[in-house]
Design a protein around this motif. Structure first.
Motif, mmCIF file in Angstrom:
data_model
loop_
_atom_site.group_PDB
_atom_site.id
_atom_site.type_symbol
_atom_site.label_atom_id
_atom_site.label_comp_id
_atom_site.label_asym_id
_atom_site.label_seq_id
_atom_site.Cartn_x
_atom_site.Cartn_y
_atom_site.Cartn_z
ATOM 1 N N LEU A 246 63.523 25.291 -10.664
ATOM 2 C CA LEU A 246 64.876 25.804 -10.857
ATOM 3 C C LEU A 246 65.566 26.029 -9.505
ATOM 4 O O LEU A 246 66.746 25.696 -9.336
ATOM 5 N N LYS A 247 64.806 26.589 -8.554
ATOM 6 C CA LYS A 247 65.376 26.819 -7.227
ATOM 7 C C LYS A 247 65.792 25.500 -6.589
ATOM 8 O O LYS A 247 66.870 25.396 -5.986
ATOM 9 N N GLU A 248 64.924 24.490 -6.720
ATOM 10 C CA GLU A 248 65.255 23.180 -6.151
ATOM 11 C C GLU A 248 66.477 22.585 -6.835
ATOM 12 O O GLU A 248 67.328 21.977 -6.181
ATOM 13 N N THR A 249 66.563 22.780 -8.164
ATOM 14 C CA THR A 249 67.720 22.274 -8.905
ATOM 15 C C THR A 249 68.997 22.962 -8.450
ATOM 16 O O THR A 249 70.038 22.317 -8.272
ATOM 17 N N VAL A 250 68.912 24.292 -8.260
ATOM 18 C CA VAL A 250 70.082 25.052 -7.808
ATOM 19 C C VAL A 250 70.504 24.580 -6.411
ATOM 20 O O VAL A 250 71.698 24.420 -6.137
ATOM 21 N N GLU A 251 69.510 24.359 -5.545
ATOM 22 C CA GLU A 251 69.829 23.890 -4.198
ATOM 23 C C GLU A 251 70.497 22.524 -4.243
ATOM 24 O O GLU A 251 71.469 22.255 -3.513
ATOM 25 N N GLU A 254 74.000 23.052 -5.527
ATOM 26 C CA GLU A 254 74.866 23.589 -4.479
ATOM 27 C C GLU A 254 75.256 22.487 -3.487
ATOM 28 O O GLU A 254 76.404 22.420 -3.037
ATOM 29 N N GLU A 255 74.284 21.622 -3.173
ATOM 30 C CA GLU A 255 74.584 20.510 -2.280
ATOM 31 C C GLU A 255 75.590 19.560 -2.927
ATOM 32 O O GLU A 255 76.526 19.087 -2.278
ATOM 33 N N SER A 256 75.379 19.316 -4.232
ATOM 34 C CA SER A 256 76.308 18.445 -4.950
ATOM 35 C C SER A 256 77.706 19.048 -5.000
ATOM 36 O O SER A 256 78.709 18.345 -4.824
ATOM 37 N N ASN A 257 77.770 20.359 -5.235
ATOM 38 C CA ASN A 257 79.078 21.029 -5.263
ATOM 39 C C ASN A 257 79.763 20.957 -3.898
ATOM 40 O O ASN A 257 80.982 20.786 -3.813
ATOM 41 N N ALA A 258 78.952 21.091 -2.844
ATOM 42 C CA ALA A 258 79.521 21.006 -1.500
ATOM 43 C C ALA A 258 80.081 19.606 -1.259
ATOM 44 O O ALA A 258 81.163 19.436 -0.669
ATOM 45 N N GLN A 259 79.336 18.597 -1.728
ATOM 46 C CA GLN A 259 79.808 17.221 -1.575
ATOM 47 C C GLN A 259 81.064 16.988 -2.401
ATOM 48 O O GLN A 259 81.986 16.288 -1.962
#
Length: 483
Positions: A246-251, A254-259
């Protein structure tokens, strides 16, 4: 259920053995049987249900303590009460060391049998309680052990032994340092010693070799065992792996949202520059060569400028859509009647031009992002005004409590939506009509969906062609206060 205490009385004096047995049976409702020596006592233990053994100390072949030791070697764990007519401190010390439950001298006094019965009651009750605990521990899926201050196992249950591919007996006396990485063993022993010293329970998590555990270390407050602590460890590997995933998915999210936000920034600046150039040069062409352009050329220029303007609007709408999650405001208690008034004020021109009537019921106070709620309601009301072909638009906003959520409705008297297209309206750029019929980019209802999703609610529509539509959305009612 039979709860009577079953007592085996062993004494080389047949008279005394029978006297004790009869008294216990008659005066204290116990079930009894007798034996005249240790060998007969062992045979009776093999063939009969026995809760407690009362044995004489001085007997031929095997004395009472030797009888106890022989019984233990055969796996019998019943409490033993030792009687003797000529006891001494040496015998008493030997008896206690061997594990005798109670020890006292035979006495001709009136209290002898009452004292014996009480001792039997207490011993059997204690053993039954211990047995229940042992069954509970052995059948527990948790890993349970008792460990001393040197880090050695005093006892373990089956689950703990299985975790090390061993038996409970084989683990006894084994050190933590023999079974797990030194660092983990040292940390656990440090916590265990702290538990022994403070008498306070400690809870913590650790792991090794791809496994994770939730540990509870409890002080053991029993005579002779105060320098030990109990370990209760639960395997939480599945949960921990899920948390890591889950943590990896959230990370990644978050990276996808930043992109996505970076893309939105590019779309709002870099992509619009070429559109501005197309529109500007088309307009410049029209001004400078107006006299030389025929009607077809004028029409082509209008198409190009209109296309550029629509593309610019789509890019702006997409930018706004992408920022619903990343640029949303805080959730605070919000008066939805104030939300309604603000949305209506923002639509004053459209309301006046269409002679629309916008009404509402009493609306609650909800914990939400106020600015996004204004945008949400404004989209629904704006669509209701836009898609009304006959007469003046009539829009009504309602809300009612449904369990642990509020359900809001925005009803109109518009053209309605075909049943097979009800889900299509919430798809991004999902237009049901051509641009010549109704203006817009087709992103407004998709944005409504995204806003409601951020608030952990649902959105849907009920409609009938020619009769109008009602758009519903739900918001959690937790932490809200009604007006």
């Amino acid at each position: 259920m039979d709860t009577a205490i079953r007592v085996l009385v062993v004494d080389d004096s047949n008279f005394y053995a029978q006297l004790v047995a009869d008294t216990l049976a008659t005066d204290y409702d116990m079930e009894t049987l007798t034996g005249n020596d240790a060998r007969e006592g062992l045979d009776l233990l093999e063939t009969s249900e026995v809760d407690c053994v009362v044995t004489d100390y001085q007997m031929p072949e095997l004395d009472g303590i030797e009888f106890l030791e022989a019984a233990r070697e055969r796996g019998f764990e019943q409490p033993f009460i030792l009687l003797t007519g000529t006891g001494s401190e040496t015998v008493a010390s030997e008896a206690v060391a061997a594990g005798v439950t109670h020890y006292f001298q035979k006495d001709e006094g009136d209290q002898q049998f009452e004292k014996l019965a009480n001792q039997i009651d207490n011993a059997v009750e204690q053993r039954r309680t211990e047995r229940k605990y042992e069954l509970l521990v052995d059948n527990s899926p948790d890993l349970i052990a008792q460990v001393n201050a040197d880090g050695e196992f005093v006892m373990t249950n089956e689950a703990m032994a299985d975790s090390f591919d061993a038996t409970p007996g084989a683990l006894t006396g084994t050190s933590l340092f023999d079974l797990m990485p030194e660092e983990i063993a040292a940390e656990r022993l440090e916590v265990g010693r702290e538990v022994i010293e403070t008498g306070e329970t400690r809870r913590f998590e650790d792991g090794y070799d791809g496994q994770y555990f939730h540990n509870v270390f409890v002080p053991v407050d029993l005579p002779g065992e105060r320098e030990t602590f109990q370990v209760i460890a639960r395997d939480i590997t599945d949960r921990k792996e899920t948390e890591i995933e889950l943590k990896e998915t959230v990370e990644k999210l978050e990276e996808s949202n930043a992109q996505l936000e970076q893309f939105a920034y590019v779309a709002s600046h870099d992509l619009q520059e070429p559109l501005r150039m197309v529109s500007s040069y088309m307009q410049l062409l029209e001004r400078q060569y107006a006299d030389e352009l025929d009607d077809d050329a004028q029409e082509f220029i209008e198409y190009a400028v209109d296309g550029a303007d629509r593309m610019k609007q789509m890019i702006n709408d997409l930018l706004q859509y992408s920022r619903v999650d990343t640029r949303g405001g805080d959730f605070e208690e919000t008066d939805f009647e104030a939300v309604f008034e603000q949305a209506r004020d923002n639509l004053q021109v459209a309301i006046a031009e269409s002679d629309a009537e916008i009404t509402r019921d009493s609306l609650p106070t909800v914990v939400c992002d106020e600015s996004q709620m204004v945008m949400l309601l404004q989209n629904f009301v704006s669509n209701a005004i836009k898609y009304c072909d006959e007469g003046s638009p009539r829009v009504h906003v309602s809300a009612e409590r449904d369990g642990d959520e509020y359900v809001f409705g925005v009803s109109d008297n518009g053209i309605g939506i075909p049943e097979d297209q009800l889900d299509e309206v919430f798809r991004i750029f999902g237009r049901l009509h051509g641009k010549d019929e109704y203006s817009g980019t087709g992103i407004g209802l998709a944005m409504c969906q995204k806003i409601v999703d951020r608030h952990e609610g649902d959105v849907w529509v009920e409609s009938e062609v020619g009769e109008g539509s009602t758009f519903y959305f739900s918001l959690p009612a937790g932490g809200v206060a009604d007006d």
